[in-house]
Design a protein around this motif. Structure first.
Motif, mmCIF file in Angstrom:
data_model
loop_
_atom_site.group_PDB
_atom_site.id
_atom_site.type_symbol
_atom_site.label_atom_id
_atom_site.label_comp_id
_atom_site.label_asym_id
_atom_site.label_seq_id
_atom_site.Cartn_x
_atom_site.Cartn_y
_atom_site.Cartn_z
ATOM 1 N N GLY A 22 0.813 -1.215 0.000
ATOM 2 C CA GLY A 22 0.000 0.000 0.000
ATOM 3 C C GLY A 22 0.843 1.260 0.000
ATOM 4 O O GLY A 22 0.520 2.243 -0.692
ATOM 5 N N LEU A 23 1.929 1.243 0.749
ATOM 6 C CA LEU A 23 2.833 2.400 0.771
ATOM 7 C C LEU A 23 3.470 2.615 -0.600
ATOM 8 O O LEU A 23 3.540 3.745 -1.104
ATOM 9 C CB LEU A 23 3.914 2.205 1.836
ATOM 10 C CG LEU A 23 3.458 2.365 3.287
ATOM 11 C CD1 LEU A 23 4.502 1.798 4.251
ATOM 12 C CD2 LEU A 23 3.192 3.835 3.613
ATOM 13 N N LEU A 24 3.917 1.528 -1.213
ATOM 14 C CA LEU A 24 4.510 1.640 -2.551
ATOM 15 C C LEU A 24 3.527 2.277 -3.528
ATOM 16 O O LEU A 24 3.875 3.184 -4.292
ATOM 17 C CB LEU A 24 4.910 0.259 -3.067
ATOM 18 C CG LEU A 24 6.210 -0.350 -2.554
ATOM 19 C CD1 LEU A 24 6.333 -1.789 -3.058
ATOM 20 C CD2 LEU A 24 7.403 0.468 -3.023
ATOM 21 N N GLU A 25 2.293 1.803 -3.494
ATOM 22 C CA GLU A 25 1.313 2.284 -4.472
ATOM 23 C C GLU A 25 0.849 3.695 -4.151
ATOM 24 O O GLU A 25 0.540 4.465 -5.072
ATOM 25 C CB GLU A 25 0.132 1.315 -4.547
ATOM 26 C CG GLU A 25 0.534 -0.036 -5.097
ATOM 27 C CD GLU A 25 -0.583 -0.722 -5.853
ATOM 28 O OE1 GLU A 25 -1.768 -0.419 -5.576
ATOM 29 O OE2 GLU A 25 -0.270 -1.567 -6.723
ATOM 30 N N LEU A 26 0.800 4.073 -2.891
ATOM 31 C CA LEU A 26 0.369 5.430 -2.580
ATOM 32 C C LEU A 26 1.324 6.460 -3.178
ATOM 33 O O LEU A 26 0.879 7.460 -3.764
ATOM 34 C CB LEU A 26 0.247 5.624 -1.070
ATOM 35 C CG LEU A 26 -0.412 6.950 -0.653
ATOM 36 C CD1 LEU A 26 -1.249 6.772 0.601
ATOM 37 C CD2 LEU A 26 0.599 8.072 -0.439
ATOM 38 N N PHE A 27 2.619 6.219 -3.062
ATOM 39 C CA PHE A 27 3.561 7.184 -3.632
ATOM 40 C C PHE A 27 3.540 7.139 -5.162
ATOM 41 O O PHE A 27 3.778 8.159 -5.821
ATOM 42 C CB PHE A 27 4.965 6.942 -3.078
ATOM 43 C CG PHE A 27 5.099 7.316 -1.630
ATOM 44 C CD1 PHE A 27 5.110 8.654 -1.242
ATOM 45 C CD2 PHE A 27 5.186 6.343 -0.639
ATOM 46 C CE1 PHE A 27 5.207 9.019 0.097
ATOM 47 C CE2 PHE A 27 5.293 6.696 0.697
ATOM 48 C CZ PHE A 27 5.300 8.033 1.070
ATOM 49 N N ALA A 28 3.218 5.970 -5.741
ATOM 50 C CA ALA A 28 3.044 5.903 -7.194
ATOM 51 C C ALA A 28 1.807 6.687 -7.618
ATOM 52 O O ALA A 28 1.810 7.380 -8.652
ATOM 53 C CB ALA A 28 2.930 4.446 -7.643
ATOM 54 N N ILE A 29 0.742 6.601 -6.810
ATOM 55 C CA ILE A 29 -0.480 7.372 -7.096
ATOM 56 C C ILE A 29 -0.185 8.867 -6.987
ATOM 57 O O ILE A 29 -0.699 9.673 -7.771
ATOM 58 C CB ILE A 29 -1.611 6.944 -6.144
ATOM 59 C CG1 ILE A 29 -2.068 5.520 -6.490
ATOM 60 C CG2 ILE A 29 -2.792 7.916 -6.209
ATOM 61 C CD1 ILE A 29 -2.999 4.899 -5.462
ATOM 62 N N ALA A 175 -4.233 3.910 8.902
ATOM 63 C CA ALA A 175 -3.576 5.177 9.240
ATOM 64 C C ALA A 175 -2.282 5.361 8.454
ATOM 65 O O ALA A 175 -1.769 6.477 8.353
ATOM 66 C CB ALA A 175 -3.281 5.250 10.743
ATOM 67 N N TYR A 176 -1.760 4.258 7.872
ATOM 68 C CA TYR A 176 -0.555 4.401 7.056
ATOM 69 C C TYR A 176 -0.789 5.370 5.901
ATOM 70 O O TYR A 176 0.137 6.048 5.439
ATOM 71 C CB TYR A 176 -0.086 3.037 6.531
ATOM 72 C CG TYR A 176 -0.790 2.552 5.289
ATOM 73 C CD1 TYR A 176 -0.343 2.922 4.017
ATOM 74 C CD2 TYR A 176 -1.903 1.719 5.366
ATOM 75 C CE1 TYR A 176 -0.982 2.479 2.871
ATOM 76 C CE2 TYR A 176 -2.542 1.277 4.234
ATOM 77 C CZ TYR A 176 -2.079 1.652 2.990
ATOM 78 O OH TYR A 176 -2.721 1.221 1.848
ATOM 79 N N MET A 177 -2.030 5.439 5.412
ATOM 80 C CA MET A 177 -2.332 6.350 4.308
ATOM 81 C C MET A 177 -2.190 7.804 4.742
ATOM 82 O O MET A 177 -1.688 8.643 3.990
ATOM 83 C CB MET A 177 -3.733 6.075 3.760
ATOM 84 C CG MET A 177 -3.838 4.763 3.009
ATOM 85 S SD MET A 177 -5.430 4.515 2.194
ATOM 86 C CE MET A 177 -6.424 4.019 3.589
ATOM 87 N N HIS A 178 -2.612 8.108 5.964
ATOM 88 C CA HIS A 178 -2.470 9.477 6.474
ATOM 89 C C HIS A 178 -1.000 9.829 6.671
ATOM 90 O O HIS A 178 -0.585 10.962 6.400
ATOM 91 C CB HIS A 178 -3.243 9.627 7.776
ATOM 92 C CG HIS A 178 -4.725 9.539 7.600
ATOM 93 N ND1 HIS A 178 -5.473 10.558 7.051
ATOM 94 C CD2 HIS A 178 -5.603 8.542 7.886
ATOM 95 C CE1 HIS A 178 -6.747 10.203 7.017
ATOM 96 N NE2 HIS A 178 -6.847 8.985 7.514
ATOM 97 N N LEU A 179 -0.215 8.869 7.148
ATOM 98 C CA LEU A 179 1.226 9.102 7.291
ATOM 99 C C LEU A 179 1.850 9.408 5.927
ATOM 100 O O LEU A 179 2.597 10.389 5.771
ATOM 101 C CB LEU A 179 1.897 7.878 7.906
ATOM 102 C CG LEU A 179 3.429 7.920 7.920
ATOM 103 C CD1 LEU A 179 3.922 8.808 9.050
ATOM 104 C CD2 LEU A 179 4.029 6.525 8.057
ATOM 105 N N ALA A 180 1.548 8.575 4.935
ATOM 106 C CA ALA A 180 2.133 8.774 3.608
ATOM 107 C C ALA A 180 1.669 10.087 2.990
ATOM 108 O O ALA A 180 2.462 10.807 2.358
ATOM 109 C CB ALA A 180 1.770 7.598 2.699
#
Length: 328
Positions: A22-29, A175-180
């Motif tokens: 999820g972290l990898l894809e959030l920064f790609a998004i 909450a990892y999404m809010h951190l990213a």
């Protein structure tokens, strides 16, 4: 030319596959979201995010998912430690002990990173490596254990993201999404963070994990505290004064306060309030009782004062809590 922001996801055996990916894809998004910024896109930072590990061998995460690791760079703008996948607190303790072998690697990543962050139970790995600052958050079900295991670290369990200098921690699960997104905001600005959040359907108005916190479980190793917490739970629906509790237990107020602080990290009054709030949450979820009746059953008299206390501890009013978690 736009800056490139480097982000390392610190992989290790047994890390959460969901949040690592999820972290990898959030920064790609976030990189894709640059296209929505019009004329500002060319000057907006982009992200180079990849997984690193103690060796170049693939990392075997939860459920057998394997991640390819990349060569470690000299410097990262941010490094993020994902959670330990575990099925119980006992399992977490076993995993954390096994993962002490990662301590030196985590310390080297801290030295290479402008910001060192963790999500959910990843904070346990930072704490046992001596890499956390004074304040942190973690997943809601770990808060009490964390306080006992790492008493020098002040827990902020209501916070979804806790920033303490260059140490950032995130609460449970999503909450990892809010951190990213906070990292996107830090390095690339509010417009890109907002555009990324829209693409991911993440609301900007962030809440708290307080509504999910469980009541403090009495530790079995301290019979005095176990006896006191049992008494407070059994009488939480009545009007109580701590002085009266101490008389019933044949213990001084000073001694009881000291034992509660050392064992649970809080005062007897705060423990009693946590039990009453837990009871109120249960009644709001499962009954149609009016708030006045709930307040009475939880040992309070003044509805207005209770409403303020509930909002302070849970992060929303009793009415909002019932609308969100109550049975229809």
């Amino acid at each position: 030319m736009a800056k490139t922001v480097t982000v390392a996801i610190v992989g290790y055996p047994g890390c959460s596959a969901w949040i690592t990916a999820g972290l990898l894809e959030l920064f790609a998004i976030a990189n894709n979201a640059r296209a929505t910024l019009g004329n500002r896109a060319a000057s907006t930072a982009r992200f180079d995010c990849h997984i690193v590990g103690r060796s170049r061998h693939p990392v075997r995460s939860s459920h057998g998912v394997r991640f390819t690791t990349n060569a470690i760079r000299r410097h990262y703008d941010a490094s993020i430690v994902p959670p330990v996948w575990c099925e119980s607190l006992t399992d977490l303790e076993v995993q954390a002990h096994r993962l002490r072998s990662e301590n030196s690697f985590l310390a080297s990543m801290a030295r290479r990173s402008s910001i060192l962050a963790s999500t959910c139970s990843g904070a346990v790995l930072l704490a046992q490596a001596g890499l956390l600052s004074r304040r942190a958050t973690t997943c809601w079900w770990l808060v009490n254990w964390f306080r006992r295991t790492f008493p020098d670290i002040e827990m902020a369990p209501d916070r979804l993201v806790m920033r303490d200098g260059n140490r950032w921690t995130a609460a449970a699960g999503a909450a990892y999404m809010h951190l990213a997104l906070d990292l996107v905001r830090e390095f690339a600005g509010e417009p890109l963070a907002a555009a990324t959040a829209k693409l991911m359907l993440v609301e900007r108005r962030r809440g708290s994990q307080s509504p999910f916190l469980v009541p403090h479980a009495p530790p079995q190793a301290d019979s005095e505290i176990e006896r006191a917490t049992r008494y407070l739970r059994q009488h939480s629906g009545k009007r109580l004064a701590i002085a009266g509790v101490c008389r019933a237990l044949a213990v001084s107020e000073r001694t009881l306060a000291r034992r509660f602080k050392a064992t649970l990290g809080m005062s007897p009054l705060n423990y009693l309030q946590s039990q009453r709030i837990a009871r109120a949450r249960q009644l709001l979820e499962s009954s149609a009782l009016p708030l006045e009746r709930i307040v009475e059953q939880c040992g309070y008299e003044d509805v207005s004062s209770f409403r303020k206390l509930f909002a302070r501890q849970v992060g929303m009013t009793p009415r909002e809590y019932r609308l969100r978690f109550g049975n229809d």
